[in-house]
Design a protein around this motif. Sequence first.
Motif, PDB file in Angstrom:
ATOM      1  N   THR A   1       0.664  -1.264   0.081  1.00 15.30           N
ATOM      2  CA  THR A   1      -0.162  -0.066   0.009  1.00 15.30           C
ATOM      3  C   THR A   1       0.726   1.371   0.052  1.00 15.30           C
ATOM      4  OG1 THR A   1      -0.270   0.019   2.353  1.00 15.30           O
ATOM      5  CG2 THR A   1      -2.033  -1.108   1.223  1.00 15.30           C
ATOM      6  N   THR A   2       2.102   0.983   0.015  1.00 19.59           N
ATOM      7  CA  THR A   2       2.953   2.396  -0.098  1.00 19.59           C
ATOM      8  C   THR A   2       3.912   2.297  -1.448  1.00 19.59           C
ATOM      9  OG1 THR A   2       3.398   2.093   2.195  1.00 19.59           O
ATOM     10  CG2 THR A   2       4.727   3.608   1.263  1.00 19.59           C
ATOM     11  N   PHE A   3       3.822   3.689  -1.943  1.00 22.91           N
ATOM     12  CA  PHE A   3       4.520   3.688  -3.270  1.00 22.91           C
ATOM     13  C   PHE A   3       5.522   4.680  -2.904  1.00 22.91           C
ATOM     14  CE2 PHE A   3       5.125   5.631  -7.472  1.00 22.91           C
ATOM     15  CZ  PHE A   3       5.610   4.255  -8.167  1.00 22.91           C
ATOM     16  N   LEU A   4       6.870   4.580  -3.232  1.00 23.49           N
ATOM     17  CA  LEU A   4       7.855   5.748  -3.068  1.00 23.49           C
ATOM     18  C   LEU A   4       8.283   6.191  -4.266  1.00 23.49           C
ATOM     19  CD1 LEU A   4      10.240   3.827  -0.487  1.00 23.49           C
ATOM     20  CD2 LEU A   4       8.221   5.446  -0.044  1.00 23.49           C
ATOM     21  N   VAL A   5       8.288   7.649  -4.427  1.00 23.74           N
ATOM     22  CA  VAL A   5       8.361   8.140  -5.863  1.00 23.74           C
ATOM     23  C   VAL A   5       9.901   8.801  -5.748  1.00 23.74           C
ATOM     24  CG1 VAL A   5       7.863   9.914  -7.168  1.00 23.74           C
ATOM     25  CG2 VAL A   5       5.996   8.971  -6.122  1.00 23.74           C
ATOM     26  N   LYS A   6      10.788   8.581  -6.733  1.00 25.28           N
ATOM     27  CA  LYS A   6      12.062   9.027  -6.674  1.00 25.28           C
ATOM     28  C   LYS A   6      12.165  10.122  -7.864  1.00 25.28           C
ATOM     29  CE  LYS A   6      14.216   4.903  -5.098  1.00 25.28           C
ATOM     30  NZ  LYS A   6      15.196   3.782  -5.294  1.00 25.28           N
ATOM     31  N   SER A   7      13.235  11.006  -7.963  1.00 22.89           N
ATOM     32  CA  SER A   7      13.218  11.814  -9.303  1.00 22.89           C
ATOM     33  C   SER A   7      13.162  11.541 -10.598  1.00 22.89           C
ATOM     34  CB  SER A   7      14.377  12.782  -8.649  1.00 22.89           C
ATOM     35  OG  SER A   7      15.750  12.303  -8.810  1.00 22.89           O
ATOM     36  N   LYS A   8      13.813  10.011 -10.576  1.00 19.04           N
ATOM     37  CA  LYS A   8      14.023   9.442 -11.821  1.00 19.04           C
ATOM     38  C   LYS A   8      12.695   8.382 -12.180  1.00 19.04           C
ATOM     39  CE  LYS A   8      19.123   9.220 -11.514  1.00 19.04           C
ATOM     40  NZ  LYS A   8      20.184   8.550 -11.544  1.00 19.04           N
ATOM     41  N   THR A   9      11.744   8.553 -11.294  1.00 19.61           N
ATOM     42  CA  THR A   9      10.571   7.680 -11.528  1.00 19.61           C
ATOM     43  C   THR A   9       9.728   8.216 -12.692  1.00 19.61           C
ATOM     44  OG1 THR A   9      10.382   7.092  -9.214  1.00 19.61           O
ATOM     45  CG2 THR A   9       8.305   6.629 -10.733  1.00 19.61           C
ATOM     46  N   PRO A  10       9.334   7.452 -13.818  1.00 18.19           N
ATOM     47  CA  PRO A  10       8.650   7.879 -14.990  1.00 18.19           C
ATOM     48  C   PRO A  10       7.277   8.322 -14.493  1.00 18.19           C
ATOM     49  CG  PRO A  10       9.867   6.103 -15.584  1.00 18.19           C
ATOM     50  CD  PRO A  10      10.159   6.076 -14.159  1.00 18.19           C
ATOM     51  N   PHE A  11       6.768   9.309 -14.949  1.00 17.38           N
ATOM     52  CA  PHE A  11       5.241   9.906 -14.352  1.00 17.38           C
ATOM     53  C   PHE A  11       4.213   8.711 -14.782  1.00 17.38           C
ATOM     54  CE2 PHE A  11       1.298  11.851 -14.913  1.00 17.38           C
ATOM     55  CZ  PHE A  11       1.338  12.410 -13.836  1.00 17.38           C
ATOM     56  N   ILE A  12       4.191   8.513 -15.975  1.00 16.37           N
ATOM     57  CA  ILE A  12       3.366   7.508 -16.541  1.00 16.37           C
ATOM     58  C   ILE A  12       3.433   5.952 -15.964  1.00 16.37           C
ATOM     59  CG2 ILE A  12       2.490   6.306 -18.517  1.00 16.37           C
ATOM     60  CD1 ILE A  12       1.755   9.022 -18.611  1.00 16.37           C
ATOM     61  N   SER A  13       4.494   5.488 -15.503  1.00 16.16           N
ATOM     62  CA  SER A  13       5.030   4.381 -14.809  1.00 16.16           C
ATOM     63  C   SER A  13       4.380   4.394 -13.689  1.00 16.16           C
ATOM     64  CB  SER A  13       6.390   3.928 -14.913  1.00 16.16           C
ATOM     65  OG  SER A  13       6.690   2.960 -14.144  1.00 16.16           O
TER      66      SER A  13
ATOM     67  N   ILE B   1      -3.990   4.111  -0.282  1.00 16.15           N
ATOM     68  CA  ILE B   1      -2.731   3.983  -0.691  1.00 16.15           C
ATOM     69  C   ILE B   1      -2.053   5.264  -0.658  1.00 16.15           C
ATOM     70  CG2 ILE B   1      -1.327   3.673  -2.757  1.00 16.15           C
ATOM     71  CD1 ILE B   1      -3.071   1.118  -2.148  1.00 16.15           C
ATOM     72  N   VAL B   2      -0.676   4.948   0.010  1.00 15.33           N
ATOM     73  CA  VAL B   2       0.291   6.122   0.480  1.00 15.33           C
ATOM     74  C   VAL B   2       1.376   6.347  -0.511  1.00 15.33           C
ATOM     75  CG1 VAL B   2       1.971   6.809   1.988  1.00 15.33           C
ATOM     76  CG2 VAL B   2       0.069   5.645   2.937  1.00 15.33           C
ATOM     77  N   VAL B   3       1.374   7.363  -1.056  1.00 12.95           N
ATOM     78  CA  VAL B   3       2.558   7.716  -2.067  1.00 12.95           C
ATOM     79  C   VAL B   3       3.514   8.908  -1.435  1.00 12.95           C
ATOM     80  CG1 VAL B   3       2.924   8.562  -4.484  1.00 12.95           C
ATOM     81  CG2 VAL B   3       0.933   7.509  -3.877  1.00 12.95           C
ATOM     82  N   LYS B   4       4.696   8.644  -1.274  1.00 17.22           N
ATOM     83  CA  LYS B   4       5.812   9.522  -0.525  1.00 17.22           C
ATOM     84  C   LYS B   4       6.887  10.020  -1.671  1.00 17.22           C
ATOM     85  CE  LYS B   4       5.318   6.986   3.896  1.00 17.22           C
ATOM     86  NZ  LYS B   4       5.974   6.525   4.817  1.00 17.22           N
ATOM     87  N   GLY B   5       7.053  11.239  -1.343  1.00 15.89           N
ATOM     88  CA  GLY B   5       8.355  11.688  -2.287  1.00 15.89           C
ATOM     89  C   GLY B   5       9.102  12.849  -1.296  1.00 15.89           C
ATOM     90  N   MET B   6      10.445  12.869  -1.435  1.00 13.08           N
ATOM     91  CA  MET B   6      11.240  13.772  -0.965  1.00 13.08           C
ATOM     92  C   MET B   6      12.000  14.438  -1.803  1.00 13.08           C
ATOM     93  SD  MET B   6      13.244  11.559   2.120  1.00 13.08           S
ATOM     94  CE  MET B   6      14.736  11.506   1.251  1.00 13.08           C
ATOM     95  N   GLY B   7      12.486  15.797  -1.384  1.00 19.96           N
ATOM     96  CA  GLY B   7      13.430  16.639  -2.183  1.00 19.96           C
ATOM     97  C   GLY B   7      12.850  16.890  -3.529  1.00 19.96           C
ATOM     98  N   LYS B   8      13.426  16.573  -4.531  1.00 19.28           N
ATOM     99  CA  LYS B   8      13.419  16.750  -6.041  1.00 19.28           C
ATOM    100  C   LYS B   8      12.150  16.068  -6.446  1.00 19.28           C
ATOM    101  CE  LYS B   8      17.217  15.911  -7.970  1.00 19.28           C
ATOM    102  NZ  LYS B   8      18.560  15.959  -9.024  1.00 19.28           N
ATOM    103  N   ALA B   9      11.748  15.070  -5.803  1.00 13.78           N
ATOM    104  CA  ALA B   9      10.646  14.240  -6.292  1.00 13.78           C
ATOM    105  C   ALA B   9       9.268  14.561  -5.665  1.00 13.78           C
ATOM    106  CB  ALA B   9      10.670  12.829  -5.831  1.00 13.78           C
ATOM    107  N   MET B  10       9.323  15.873  -4.985  1.00 10.69           N
ATOM    108  CA  MET B  10       8.023  16.389  -4.438  1.00 10.69           C
ATOM    109  C   MET B  10       7.040  16.762  -5.487  1.00 10.69           C
ATOM    110  SD  MET B  10       9.509  18.327  -0.904  1.00 10.69           S
ATOM    111  CE  MET B  10       7.872  19.286  -1.035  1.00 10.69           C
ATOM    112  N   GLU B  11       7.653  17.645  -6.446  1.00 10.81           N
ATOM    113  CA  GLU B  11       6.764  17.995  -7.700  1.00 10.81           C
ATOM    114  C   GLU B  11       6.152  16.847  -8.096  1.00 10.81           C
ATOM    115  OE1 GLU B  11       7.286  20.924 -11.669  1.00 10.81           O
ATOM    116  OE2 GLU B  11       8.877  20.519 -10.147  1.00 10.81           O
ATOM    117  N   LYS B  12       6.759  15.845  -8.759  1.00 10.68           N
ATOM    118  CA  LYS B  12       6.042  14.514  -9.195  1.00 10.68           C
ATOM    119  C   LYS B  12       5.094  13.885  -8.506  1.00 10.68           C
ATOM    120  CE  LYS B  12       8.940  12.434 -11.686  1.00 10.68           C
ATOM    121  NZ  LYS B  12      10.148  11.858 -12.426  1.00 10.68           N
ATOM    122  N   THR B  13       5.290  14.018  -7.343  1.00  8.66           N
ATOM    123  CA  THR B  13       4.433  13.412  -6.315  1.00  8.66           C
ATOM    124  C   THR B  13       3.292  14.132  -6.224  1.00  8.66           C
ATOM    125  OG1 THR B  13       6.388  12.448  -4.965  1.00  8.66           O
ATOM    126  CG2 THR B  13       4.183  12.523  -3.928  1.00  8.66           C
ATOM    127  N   LEU B  14       3.271  15.494  -5.967  1.00  2.00           N
ATOM    128  CA  LEU B  14       2.262  16.393  -6.200  1.00  2.00           C
ATOM    129  C   LEU B  14       1.334  16.287  -7.444  1.00  2.00           C
ATOM    130  CD1 LEU B  14       3.563  19.342  -4.268  1.00  2.00           C
ATOM    131  CD2 LEU B  14       1.699  17.770  -3.472  1.00  2.00           C
TER     132      LEU B  14
END
Length: 153
Positions: free
Chosen positions: A32-44, A79-92
């Motif tokens: 139930t947790t998805f971690l977003v990184k700065s290199k994670t593709p948006f559509i993926s 479902i929890v989606v988390k992003g830190m630093g540069k990945a915050m914009e993509k998470t939002l």
Amino acid sequence: MSLKIAKQSRINGKHIKHSANTKLVSVIERETTFLVKSKTPFISAVKQIQRSLDKFNKKINKKSTNKYQGGDYKKVKYIVVKGMGKAMEKTLSLGVHFEENYKVDVFTGSVEVLDEFKINENASDSEDEDDEETIYKKRMVSYVELRIWLQRE
């Protein structure tokens, strides 16, 4: 090799970034947790999160109703989606995407992370491990957490 805690000055050397403590404890928390990184593709990321949401949705998921609708899975509400630093914009951006069909809550905060710097004490270009000094530096990093609520009846 020596270890030091760095002060607030600029450090020149090999910078090794360590992530925050993001260990997922249980099987349910991992699903139930998805971690977003700065290199994670948006559509993926959209597709993976949608699969997680569909897995717990009663209307769509008729085949695996037994596994994801009962037991401890019955307590899952979002479902929890988390992003830190540069990945915050993509998470939002992911939150805005899912806001059309789901209720989305946004939480922000800061977390302390530890950076490691390896400084070669000799001026030569040798890669000798014994000549490297290791310095650790703590810093605060902003994070954003989305809660995408399931549509259960």
